[in-house]
Design an enzyme around this catalytic site. Structure first.
Site, PDB file in Angstrom:
ATOM      1  N   PHE A 302       0.939  -1.290   0.048  1.00  0.00           N
ATOM      2  CA  PHE A 302       0.013  -0.058  -0.044  1.00  0.00           C
ATOM      3  C   PHE A 302       1.068   1.086  -0.015  1.00  0.00           C
ATOM      4  O   PHE A 302       1.908   1.326   0.848  1.00  0.00           O
ATOM      5  CB  PHE A 302      -0.653   0.069   1.331  1.00  0.00           C
ATOM      6  CG  PHE A 302      -1.655   1.400   1.469  1.00  0.00           C
ATOM      7  CD1 PHE A 302      -3.066   1.664   0.856  1.00  0.00           C
ATOM      8  CD2 PHE A 302      -1.134   2.610   1.862  1.00  0.00           C
ATOM      9  CE1 PHE A 302      -3.598   2.759   1.144  1.00  0.00           C
ATOM     10  CE2 PHE A 302      -1.503   3.814   1.713  1.00  0.00           C
ATOM     11  CZ  PHE A 302      -2.776   3.899   1.598  1.00  0.00           C
ATOM     12  N   GLU A 303       0.833   1.977  -0.900  1.00  0.00           N
ATOM     13  CA  GLU A 303       1.172   3.301  -0.966  1.00  0.00           C
ATOM     14  C   GLU A 303       0.401   4.303  -1.572  1.00  0.00           C
ATOM     15  O   GLU A 303      -0.088   4.073  -2.631  1.00  0.00           O
ATOM     16  CB  GLU A 303       2.623   3.262  -1.796  1.00  0.00           C
ATOM     17  CG  GLU A 303       3.824   2.749  -1.181  1.00  0.00           C
ATOM     18  CD  GLU A 303       4.905   2.484  -1.998  1.00  0.00           C
ATOM     19  OE1 GLU A 303       4.799   2.531  -3.247  1.00  0.00           O
ATOM     20  OE2 GLU A 303       6.216   2.586  -1.598  1.00  0.00           O
TER      21      GLU A 303
END
Ligand SMILES: Nc1nc2c(ncn2[C@@H]2O[C@H](COP(=O)(O)OP(=O)(O)OP(=O)(O)O)[C@@H](O)[C@H]2O)c(=O)[nH]1
Ligand SMILES: [Mg+2]
Length: 417
Positions: A302-303
């Protein structure tokens, strides 16, 4: 018909043709040449872009020049617009895209991820989605993903130079490492493709032609879950608060995959002191002022982040320096520690954001927001017992400490039993 009328009709037809061409040009996908930062809006077509199968009209203007007070972000219960989770959001849109690296065989797992992202957020915002692959995407992949994404979809083929051994790598040495890691049963230790993937995510995804005209990205992997409603636009949050990198989960890296990474980082710090930010997050990464790495990193599956930061000279110098040292192949450096160390050293602390309200799962860890009232107001379906934030193997408490952030009420009850 009189000659004057014929000429008149001809003028109208020519004008109509010019307008149609202009409309077509202004609505085509943003594409640009590999490895160059765009300097103008009109760029040559990307030879690696596969045909886009849907061009959904984005009815909301991308804008950075807007009156934020007119379109407030619904950050907490009671804020204007908080209860509206059904209509298309009327606020401005950022120049942003979701991005997924995947294989054709990942289609049904990425379908699940997309469904959740759309249901919890994007159906009200219709952001684009870029899919990247080292093999051409097949029709099934394109059909399924396009049917699920509410924004435009784009499919890119990664050039071989971004998914192969660079010439300076000693193949024999790299092979021996893979054999040793296989013996030691290090996860993905014997995999070549995993190494290409980690190097690609570290140094190349953000400069693929299809990514070049975007400013922010949100990375999504197959099989992830989102557990809570997202009431505001995280891209706008990043923009308005000058954030460059963000995370939801953090943890300690498996040291056998990165034994010499910190030596390379120290070499980079010495060679490029100009890239080290004042007020950085060294204390998140090291317990002895930079002598050794404590292995803390943000989990990069996740970013949400700034693409122009990744395309900056500072980040590229960092990536090139690590790439030259060869640890993507002589060890098994992951993109998570690479991104995290870069953000930790080259951004001021306050440009890294923890999205507490984005509840997330990627096997085997969960970020489930602490606090019952918050979870209920976000209509979360995660089990708070699964929340990893305050467990011993998470680095999130350290992030709170170095930023003098107050931990949410109830965090102590969620520590290891
Ligand atoms: N095109 C392509 N994508 C890949 C390849 N290997 C991994 N990916 C993608 O790269 C991302 C990371 O790979 P994962 O296999 O999820 O790696 P991981 O998250 O470390 O490990 P898991 O616990 O297995 O999820 C995912 O989005 C994958 O779909 C590959 O060989 N080709
Ligand atoms: Mg994964």
């Amino acid at each position: 018909m009189a000659a004057g009328s014929v000429r008149y009709v001809r003028y109208i037809l020519v004008a109509f043709f010019i307008l149609a061409v202009l409309y077509f040009v202004s609505n085509s996908s943003p594409v640009g040449p590999a490895l160059t930062i765009p300097t103008s809006k009109t760029q040559p077509a990307d030879k690696n872009a596969q045909p886009t199968t849907k061009e959904a009209p984005n009815t909301h203007k991308i804008s950075t020049n807007y009156d934020a007070d007119k379109y407030p972000l619904a950050l907490k219960p009671g804020d204007p617009g908080w209860d509206d989770l059904t209509t298309i959001n009327s606020g401005p849109r950022m120049n942003a895209t979701f991005v997924t690296l995947a294989r054709n065989g990942d289609v049904w797992e990425i379908a699940k991820s997309i469904r959740q992202v759309e249901d919890r957020f994007n159906r009200r915002y219709n952001y684009d989605w870029v899919f990247l692959n080292d093999q051409p995407f097949d029709d099934l992949f394109k059909k399924v993903t396009t049917s699920l994404v509410s924004g435009k979809t784009h499919y890119g083929l990664i050039p071989t130079e971004h998914w192969s051994f660079p010439p300076h790598i000693d193949q024999e040495k790299a092979k021996k490492v893979r054999e040793d890691m296989a013996q030691k049963k290090i996860i993905y230790g014997d995999s070549i493709s995993y190494r290409h993937m980690c190097r690609f995510e570290s140094g190349f995804f953000f400069r693929q032609p299809l990514m070049m005209n975007y400013e922010y990205y949100w990375r999504v992997e197959p099989s992830i879950k989102l557990f809570c409603d997202i009431h505001y636009d995280p891209f706008r949050y990043m923009h308005e608060n000058n954030k460059k990198y963000s995370f939801v989960l953090s943890l300690y890296e498996y040291i056998d995959t990165i034994p010499t990474l910190w030596d390379s980082v120290k070499k980079f710090i010495k060679n490029h002191p100009e890239h080290i930010a004042a007020g950085n997050s060294m204390a998140f990464l090291s317990d002895d002022g930079g002598e050794t790495y404590n292995k803390c990193h943000f989990w990069s599956n996740f970013e949400i982040g700034s693409l122009s930061w990744l395309r900056s000279k500072a980040y590229l110098d960092f990536f090139n320096s690590l790439d030259q040292d060869g640890g993507f192949f002589y060890e098994r450096w992951g993109d998570a520690p690479v991104h995290s160390i870069a953000a930790g050293l080259m951004l001021p602390k306050d440009q890294i954001h923890f999205f507490n309200d984005i509840a997330y799962y990627h096997v085997p860890f969960t970020h489930c927001p602490t606090g019952e009232a918050l979870r209920q107001s976000l209509r979360c379906h995660c089990d708070p017992k699964e929340n990893f934030d305050w467990k011993g193997y998470s680095c999130t408490a350290r992030f709170f400490d170095i930023n003098n952030m107050e931990k949410p009420e109830g965090w102590e009850q969620e520590k290891d039993a």
